[in-house]
Design an enzyme around this catalytic site. Structure first.
Site, short mmCIF file in Angstrom:
data_model
loop_
_atom_site.label_atom_id
_atom_site.label_comp_id
_atom_site.label_asym_id
_atom_site.label_seq_id
_atom_site.Cartn_x
_atom_site.Cartn_y
_atom_site.Cartn_z
N TRP A 103 0.81 -1.21 0.00
CA TRP A 103 0.00 0.00 0.00
C TRP A 103 0.84 1.26 0.00
CZ3 TRP A 103 -4.41 -0.19 -2.05
CH2 TRP A 103 -5.16 -1.36 -2.00
N ASP A 173 -1.59 6.70 6.20
CA ASP A 173 -2.68 5.91 5.61
C ASP A 173 -3.13 4.90 6.66
OD1 ASP A 173 -4.34 4.14 4.36
OD2 ASP A 173 -2.91 3.53 2.82
N LYS A 197 -12.86 -1.18 6.13
CA LYS A 197 -12.22 -2.10 7.07
C LYS A 197 -12.78 -1.88 8.47
CE LYS A 197 -8.52 -1.88 3.78
NZ LYS A 197 -8.41 -3.25 3.29
#
Lengths: 361, 361
Positions: A103, A173, A197
């Site tokens: 990511w 993030d 999530k």
């Protein structure tokens, strides 16, 4: 449903049962209005109240300081990869990116479209662990910001400390970290997270940004990515993803009822320890992430023989243990244990793993 | 719910009752999986089937030619204002924009961040109407494209013809037009639409783009706005808004059952005529849009005395006629009559308007 189902998907992920029950009950008639939340105009008083309450509850949960704006946007985490660079790179257009996995690497690719990116190695599964690694970074004191991803969903790597970047704003993030435990927002210049999530369904991203960082966007920043314009418009410069925002609000209320982020942190630690302890004690399963960098949220594990993977997944599914297949980059299995996963789900998983190991070991 | 409610919101708008009933019934248990659609991984076979079926049904409804890609994206119509320019302006970075109202004007602002925009006047409520106006445009044959908005939601202006732009690709913001009647997709280079009017809930945008237009994006295009990258990834370069996409799929199935776009076109024409005919025959209500440019989807009307607006809205709401307040730019009232609004809703509105006029006239 005849039996309990536990969904270990990395995202979109399971949502709290109580939230889904409430949403289903009022799906077609919200507050006695005779229409669904998703059929309300975002400019009307009924929906505005939903939106404002969700923001307030999120502020309460994270104790967001008053000099931070909270935005509810579209485009997911990947949209923010671009938006962060477009909004924050500033005049000298350079930033430091700590790369710990998939990511954070993808964030680099988007930032490189905007300015100069320096990559710092943050991924170490052997050696002395991430804290020791962090001590060796030569951060650029003139960078616009330092970006990192505290939890890498694919590799199951997590930083259990906040890097010290001095005067340079730290950008995180937190897609798979946010709301999983208390966070000191004041240590960050900006936090962002895709919702799917720990917040709600996909299609929503939350951004928490310090106000003094809002006046330096590139002139060509698309309006929907312009944090200052969105802050001015209370995230309604264009039609927001109203239903996802509403569901996020239900999740925030649920978190408050469940004891807030202190309680979540304790639960999540206990859930993760249960699974790691079982894996470490086993000859059949393994996890190779450095003990100091193991994620509470996403736990990859390998079977001792990859040829058994299909049987494992099939038998797990038959027992109501869903979405355990690992990311293709890592292979094997992955159990994502976000807030909505109860300890009973992890207990059921470990019990199944133990039966499977005895059968096939 | 004790009585029928009709929701005239311009968007997010009402959805078909049958769609909402089905979505509520399977909200927590989709296809017997024991989880919600919104809890499914977008990479899993169960969700991939939902996504693919929705695309196929949309292709069937609009008879999309094989050389067009269909994308399901985030960011709404305003996101596409930027994306269209970033993807299609090409090397000479110039385009013609026909401006007919608020939305096409907003599209200009985003395109100007990317290249040179020439504005053509498309807004005429008096004179000979839009067709005559179109004959006077001096379109640039070297422009990358011509952009217009066939239906302006705010002003209630609609083009009931497709402008002829010769070899220059025509790009249409069909947010409030798409699926309201048959459309000849082959006349367009690209069609886009925010979902929250005729497609589904907010947070989803549909793009239909001719393949030969996909290879000219600006290098700094954010990944989530890159049509070619999204087409290659079947709109799953990042996590899509899975629940909105699923609901759109239910709407497409409903449209097929209801007779497709021919049937919708007939219904929508009849609904609009019912309201326009009443307004035109009335001394109490008025609509000032040129008769050739009147929208089937969004019908603004004024009361003869603005001081009665609040009473009108309050009494309408009490009768289950919701969200009739006009956009602040136009004032007065606005009734949005998208596909999901049955003729009975328009009949109920006209009956109420007539009672109100007799009471207050």
């Amino acid at each position: 449903m005849d039996k309990m189902v536990y969904n270990f998907s990395a995202g979109p992920a399971m949502l709290p049962v109580e939230v889904m029950q409430q949403a289903q009950a009022e799906f077609r008639d919200f507050n006695g209005l005779g229409v669904s939340v998703m059929e309300l105009s975002h400019r009307g008083a009924d929906y505005m109240a939903v939106a404002a309450q969700a923001e307030q509850d999120l502020r309460d949960l994270l104790q967001v300081p008053d000099n931070y704006k909270v935005l509810f946007l579209q485009g997911g985490g990947r949209g923010q990869f671009a938006a962060v660079a477009l909004n924050l790179m500033g005049k000298n257009a350079k930033a430091d990116y700590i790369v710990t996995g998939q990511w954070s690497q993808s964030a680099v690719a988007e930032a490189e479209k905007v300015g100069q990116v320096r990559v710092l190695d943050g991924f170490e599964t052997t050696g002395n662990g991430p804290r020791a690694l962090a001590d060796r970074w030569d951060l650029d004191p003139t960078a616009a910001y330092v970006h990192y991803c505290p939890n890498e969903t694919v590799e199951g790597i997590e930083y259990h400390f906040v890097p010290d970047t001095g005067e340079v704003p730290l950008i995180a993030d937190m897609s798979s970290t946010i709301l999983s435990r208390p966070i000191d927002v004041s240590k960050f210049g900006l936090i962002y997270a895709g919702a799917q999530k720990n917040i709600g369904p996909s299609g929503l991203a939350v951004v928490i940004v310090r106000e003094d960082l809002l006046q330096q966007a590139c002139p060509h920043t698309p309006a929907i990515m312009d944090y200052a314009a969105m802050a001015k418009a209370d995230s309604m410069l264009n039609t927001p993803p109203t239903y996802a925002w509403y569901l996020a609000g239900l999740v925030f209320k649920w978190l408050k009822r469940e004891g807030g982020l202190e309680a979540m942190g304790e639960r999540n630690k206990a859930k993760a320890e249960l699974l790691y302890n079982y894996v470490d004690a086993s000859d059949f399963y393994s996890n190779n992430v450095h003990p100091q960098a193991r994620s509470w949220m996403n736990i990859p594990f390998q079977l001792k023989d990859d040829a058994l993977n299909d049987a494992f997944l099939k038998e797990a599914k038959a027992e109501g243990l869903l979405a355990l297949k690992g990311h293709r980059i890592v292979g094997g299995m992955r159990a994502s244990l976000y807030n909505a996963m109860p300890i009973e789900g992890v207990q059921a998983l470990v019990a199944f793993m133990d039966r499977f190991a005895k059968q096939h070991g």
